[in-house]
Design a protein around this motif. Structure first.
Motif, PDB file in Angstrom:
ATOM      1  N   MET A  86       0.865  -1.169   0.000  1.00 25.32           N
ATOM      2  CA  MET A  86       0.000   0.000   0.000  1.00 25.32           C
ATOM      3  C   MET A  86       0.909   1.228   0.000  1.00 25.32           C
ATOM      4  SD  MET A  86      -2.621  -1.838   0.059  1.00 25.32           S
ATOM      5  CE  MET A  86      -3.768  -0.487  -0.130  1.00 25.32           C
ATOM      6  N   VAL A  87       0.563   2.240  -0.779  1.00 25.42           N
ATOM      7  CA  VAL A  87       1.350   3.480  -0.798  1.00 25.42           C
ATOM      8  C   VAL A  87       0.416   4.685  -0.792  1.00 25.42           C
ATOM      9  CG1 VAL A  87       3.292   2.431  -2.033  1.00 25.42           C
ATOM     10  CG2 VAL A  87       1.519   3.591  -3.319  1.00 25.42           C
ATOM     11  N   HIS A  88       0.922   5.782  -0.266  1.00 24.09           N
ATOM     12  CA  HIS A  88       0.176   7.050  -0.269  1.00 24.09           C
ATOM     13  C   HIS A  88       1.162   8.152  -0.637  1.00 24.09           C
ATOM     14  CE1 HIS A  88      -2.717  10.000   1.968  1.00 24.09           C
ATOM     15  NE2 HIS A  88      -2.855  10.048   0.650  1.00 24.09           N
ATOM     16  N   ALA A  89       0.923   8.788  -1.770  1.00 21.61           N
ATOM     17  CA  ALA A  89       1.810   9.840  -2.261  1.00 21.61           C
ATOM     18  C   ALA A  89       1.031  11.141  -2.409  1.00 21.61           C
ATOM     19  CB  ALA A  89       2.414   9.445  -3.610  1.00 21.61           C
ATOM     20  N   GLU A  90       1.662  12.251  -1.975  1.00 18.87           N
ATOM     21  CA  GLU A  90       0.997  13.548  -2.019  1.00 18.87           C
ATOM     22  C   GLU A  90       1.923  14.621  -2.568  1.00 18.87           C
ATOM     23  OE1 GLU A  90      -1.803  13.783   1.816  1.00 18.87           O
ATOM     24  OE2 GLU A  90       0.219  13.043   2.257  1.00 18.87           O
ATOM     25  N   GLU A  91       1.311  15.642  -3.134  1.00 19.53           N
ATOM     26  CA  GLU A  91       2.040  16.785  -3.689  1.00 19.53           C
ATOM     27  C   GLU A  91       1.756  18.017  -2.837  1.00 19.53           C
ATOM     28  OE1 GLU A  91       2.423  19.101  -8.010  1.00 19.53           O
ATOM     29  OE2 GLU A  91       0.607  17.956  -7.514  1.00 19.53           O
ATOM     30  N   ARG A  92       2.792  18.776  -2.526  1.00 18.50           N
ATOM     31  CA  ARG A  92       2.624  19.979  -1.706  1.00 18.50           C
ATOM     32  C   ARG A  92       2.210  21.169  -2.564  1.00 18.50           C
ATOM     33  NH1 ARG A  92       7.347  20.145   0.506  1.00 18.50           N
ATOM     34  NH2 ARG A  92       8.273  21.635  -0.945  1.00 18.50           N
ATOM     35  N   HIS A  93       1.249  21.923  -2.077  1.00 22.43           N
ATOM     36  CA  HIS A  93       0.792  23.136  -2.752  1.00 22.43           C
ATOM     37  C   HIS A  93       0.756  24.290  -1.759  1.00 22.43           C
ATOM     38  CE1 HIS A  93      -0.668  21.475  -6.646  1.00 22.43           C
ATOM     39  NE2 HIS A  93      -0.738  20.359  -5.935  1.00 22.43           N
ATOM     40  N   GLU A  94       1.172  25.456  -2.222  1.00 24.35           N
ATOM     41  CA  GLU A  94       1.062  26.672  -1.422  1.00 24.35           C
ATOM     42  C   GLU A  94      -0.223  27.385  -1.845  1.00 24.35           C
ATOM     43  OE1 GLU A  94       3.088  27.352   1.041  1.00 24.35           O
ATOM     44  OE2 GLU A  94       4.343  25.608   0.551  1.00 24.35           O
ATOM     45  N   VAL A  95      -1.126  27.557  -0.898  1.00 21.16           N
ATOM     46  CA  VAL A  95      -2.435  28.144  -1.187  1.00 21.16           C
ATOM     47  C   VAL A  95      -2.514  29.529  -0.553  1.00 21.16           C
ATOM     48  CG1 VAL A  95      -4.930  27.877  -0.961  1.00 21.16           C
ATOM     49  CG2 VAL A  95      -3.477  25.857  -1.254  1.00 21.16           C
ATOM     50  N   THR A  96      -2.918  30.502  -1.335  1.00 26.02           N
ATOM     51  CA  THR A  96      -3.051  31.879  -0.843  1.00 26.02           C
ATOM     52  C   THR A  96      -4.516  32.197  -0.584  1.00 26.02           C
ATOM     53  OG1 THR A  96      -1.094  32.568  -2.082  1.00 26.02           O
ATOM     54  CG2 THR A  96      -2.596  34.299  -1.345  1.00 26.02           C
ATOM     55  N   ASP A  97      -4.817  32.628   0.636  1.00 29.06           N
ATOM     56  CA  ASP A  97      -6.169  33.030   1.010  1.00 29.06           C
ATOM     57  C   ASP A  97      -6.207  34.540   1.194  1.00 29.06           C
ATOM     58  OD1 ASP A  97      -7.141  30.372   1.134  1.00 29.06           O
ATOM     59  OD2 ASP A  97      -6.199  30.134   3.100  1.00 29.06           O
ATOM     60  N   THR A  98      -7.218  35.159   0.641  1.00 24.57           N
ATOM     61  CA  THR A  98      -7.393  36.618   0.763  1.00 24.57           C
ATOM     62  C   THR A  98      -8.692  36.919   1.488  1.00 24.57           C
ATOM     63  OG1 THR A  98      -6.192  36.948  -1.317  1.00 24.57           O
ATOM     64  CG2 THR A  98      -7.520  38.783  -0.520  1.00 24.57           C
ATOM     65  N   ASP A  99      -8.613  37.786   2.493  1.00 23.33           N
ATOM     66  CA  ASP A  99      -9.792  38.142   3.278  1.00 23.33           C
ATOM     67  C   ASP A  99      -9.891  39.664   3.363  1.00 23.33           C
ATOM     68  OD1 ASP A  99     -12.028  37.570   5.030  1.00 23.33           O
ATOM     69  OD2 ASP A  99     -10.774  38.411   6.628  1.00 23.33           O
ATOM     70  N   THR A 100     -11.071  40.181   3.085  1.00 27.41           N
ATOM     71  CA  THR A 100     -11.302  41.632   3.141  1.00 27.41           C
ATOM     72  C   THR A 100     -12.294  41.946   4.255  1.00 27.41           C
ATOM     73  OG1 THR A 100     -10.942  41.791   0.745  1.00 27.41           O
ATOM     74  CG2 THR A 100     -12.018  43.661   1.826  1.00 27.41           C
ATOM     75  N   ASP A 101     -11.896  42.819   5.177  1.00 24.90           N
ATOM     76  CA  ASP A 101     -12.795  43.149   6.289  1.00 24.90           C
ATOM     77  C   ASP A 101     -13.781  44.247   5.883  1.00 24.90           C
ATOM     78  OD1 ASP A 101     -11.439  45.570   6.356  1.00 24.90           O
ATOM     79  OD2 ASP A 101     -10.172  45.017   8.068  1.00 24.90           O
ATOM     80  N   THR A 123      -7.501  44.466   3.096  1.00 27.39           N
ATOM     81  CA  THR A 123      -7.288  43.099   2.608  1.00 27.39           C
ATOM     82  C   THR A 123      -6.101  42.449   3.314  1.00 27.39           C
ATOM     83  OG1 THR A 123      -8.170  43.679   0.431  1.00 27.39           O
ATOM     84  CG2 THR A 123      -6.816  41.685   0.567  1.00 27.39           C
ATOM     85  N   THR A 124      -6.336  41.240   3.782  1.00 24.86           N
ATOM     86  CA  THR A 124      -5.276  40.467   4.430  1.00 24.86           C
ATOM     87  C   THR A 124      -5.014  39.206   3.612  1.00 24.86           C
ATOM     88  OG1 THR A 124      -6.009  41.251   6.600  1.00 24.86           O
ATOM     89  CG2 THR A 124      -4.548  39.319   6.548  1.00 24.86           C
ATOM     90  N   THR A 125      -3.756  38.962   3.316  1.00 24.47           N
ATOM     91  CA  THR A 125      -3.390  37.780   2.528  1.00 24.47           C
ATOM     92  C   THR A 125      -2.546  36.833   3.382  1.00 24.47           C
ATOM     93  OG1 THR A 125      -3.380  39.072   0.482  1.00 24.47           O
ATOM     94  CG2 THR A 125      -2.222  36.962   0.445  1.00 24.47           C
ATOM     95  N   THR A 126      -2.932  35.592   3.399  1.00 26.40           N
ATOM     96  CA  THR A 126      -2.183  34.574   4.137  1.00 26.40           C
ATOM     97  C   THR A 126      -1.885  33.398   3.208  1.00 26.40           C
ATOM     98  OG1 THR A 126      -4.238  33.547   4.925  1.00 26.40           O
ATOM     99  CG2 THR A 126      -3.202  35.177   6.364  1.00 26.40           C
ATOM    100  N   THR A 127      -0.770  32.766   3.457  1.00 24.99           N
ATOM    101  CA  THR A 127      -0.367  31.597   2.662  1.00 24.99           C
ATOM    102  C   THR A 127      -0.279  30.381   3.560  1.00 24.99           C
ATOM    103  OG1 THR A 127       0.914  33.010   1.176  1.00 24.99           O
ATOM    104  CG2 THR A 127       1.397  30.661   1.119  1.00 24.99           C
ATOM    105  N   ARG A 128      -0.856  29.287   3.098  1.00 25.56           N
ATOM    106  CA  ARG A 128      -0.805  28.049   3.857  1.00 25.56           C
ATOM    107  C   ARG A 128      -0.396  26.905   2.935  1.00 25.56           C
ATOM    108  NH1 ARG A 128      -5.679  25.421   2.618  1.00 25.56           N
ATOM    109  NH2 ARG A 128      -7.234  26.842   1.698  1.00 25.56           N
ATOM    110  N   THR A 129       0.119  25.864   3.544  1.00 27.85           N
ATOM    111  CA  THR A 129       0.551  24.684   2.788  1.00 27.85           C
ATOM    112  C   THR A 129      -0.491  23.585   2.923  1.00 27.85           C
ATOM    113  OG1 THR A 129       2.888  25.195   3.161  1.00 27.85           O
ATOM    114  CG2 THR A 129       2.354  22.932   2.558  1.00 27.85           C
ATOM    115  N   GLU A 130      -0.867  23.004   1.808  1.00 31.81           N
ATOM    116  CA  GLU A 130      -1.763  21.845   1.850  1.00 31.81           C
ATOM    117  C   GLU A 130      -1.218  20.763   0.930  1.00 31.81           C
ATOM    118  OE1 GLU A 130      -5.233  22.679  -1.480  1.00 31.81           O
ATOM    119  OE2 GLU A 130      -5.630  23.302   0.586  1.00 31.81           O
ATOM    120  N   TYR A 131      -1.581  19.536   1.236  1.00 38.29           N
ATOM    121  CA  TYR A 131      -1.106  18.399   0.448  1.00 38.29           C
ATOM    122  C   TYR A 131      -2.277  17.783  -0.319  1.00 38.29           C
ATOM    123  CZ  TYR A 131       3.412  18.596   2.751  1.00 38.29           C
ATOM    124  OH  TYR A 131       4.642  19.005   3.190  1.00 38.29           O
TER     125      TYR A 131
END
Length: 322
Positions: free
Chosen positions: A142-157, A162-170
């Motif tokens: 059994m194997v599990h392989a994933e690719e890393r992506h940098e996701v940018t989220d933008t939030d406006t109050d 505007t606030t921009t944050t970057t998070r990592t997801e697989y």
């Protein structure tokens, strides 16, 4: 008695012991859950009235998190006991020259070189079975392989800031069973069979291989580094065997010929050989399911006619018939 009845009878004591252990683990989990919920309720009832709702929410969330953690630990412990006491015997029953490594897997380098997947950023596997099926060296896990992506989220109050944050997801590349076997033909390139017929962009690629089998072309998209070699590998007989294998594995099965080996990738849960905490451990039906799946995968060597070596690779003197 059939094979499964004999196996079940031979493992009866081990399975009963595992079932008793499962029940003990469930009792521990229930006791922890009852105690933690009672504590959360007590804290909530005696909290300050103004903050009672928030205190209650936090208390019950903490209780839930601790319960989930305790349950996961006991599930992992039960799985480790099963892998140590049951899986080796099941594998030996399928061939005395097959070995089982619970925490082993197809190496990441081999996963990358099989030609079916992109290079993963995170990779792990388990339940490695390897040895010989007839004259053919095989291994699968059994194997599990994933690719890393940098996701940018933008939030406006409300003030327009505007606030921009970057998070990592697989994101998943592949999760399932990867089978690898020594091929019975000499070849040097890479031929890949992806599930599903070829679309327009696949057909205009230089490495696209169109075969004289309409049904096969609808079932797989074939790309190869050498057109002649791909056709040498995918004879009419081999295509029929692959189609028959696909009908048993499911529509998402993919396959490749690379590095002198044949690869078959079958999507499924990576914990397929992991027993559940909420189901009985001494179930003949469950044991038969594990046995049947391993027998089917090992039998792929015969399904693909890899043990026929009359006109191709010579039989290696060191190989052992299972």
């Amino acid at each position: 008695m059939n094979v499964m009845d004999t196996l079940y009878a031979g493992m009866g004591g081990v399975l009963e012991s595992l079932e008793a252990g499962r029940r003990r683990r469930l009792a521990v989990i229930r006791n922890w859950a009852a105690g933690l919920l009672a504590m959360a309720l007590f804290v909530t009832l005696y909290a300050d009235k103004d903050n009672q709702a928030l205190t209650g929410f936090i208390s019950f969330m903490i209780a839930l998190i601790v319960c989930v953690y305790i349950t996961s630990r006991h599930k992992a412990g039960l799985a480790a006991d099963f892998r140590a006491s049951v899986m080796p015997g099941l594998v030996r029953s399928l061939g005395e020259h097959l070995t089982y490594t619970p925490h082993g897997s197809i190496p990441e380098e081999e996963f990358c070189n099989c030609g079916l997947f992109i290079t993963p950023d995170r990779y792990h596997g388990c339940d490695l079975i390897e040895g010989y099926a007839g004259q053919t060296q095989i291994r699968f896990s059994m194997v599990h392989a994933e690719e890393r992506h940098e996701v940018t989220d933008t939030d406006t109050d409300s003030d327009g800031h505007t606030t921009t944050t970057t998070r990592t997801e697989y994101r998943e590349i592949f999760q399932g069973l990867l089978f690898s076997a020594d091929c019975n033909k000499h070849f040097y390139g890479v031929t890949c069979l992806s599930a599903g017929g070829a679309g327009f962009f696949s057909r205009i690629r230089q490495d696209y291989v169109h075969l004289e089998h309409p049904g096969f072309n609808r079932a797989f998209t074939v790309h190869g580094s050498d057109q002649v070699e791909s056709r040498y590998l995918l004879t009419p007989g081999m295509m029929e065997r692959i189609m028959a294998l696909k009908s048993r594995c499911g529509d998402r099965m993919s396959m490749s010929f690379a590095g002198g080996r044949v690869y078959v990738a079958i999507p499924m849960a990576v914990n397929t050989f992991t027993p559940g905490l909420w189901r009985r451990m001494d179930s003949l039906e469950k044991l038969a399911g594990y046995y049947g799946l391993m027998r089917f995968v090992i039998g792929m060597a015969d399904d693909l006619n890899l043990n026929t070596r009359i006109w191709s690779k010579p039989y290696e003197s060191g190989s052992i018939e299972a």
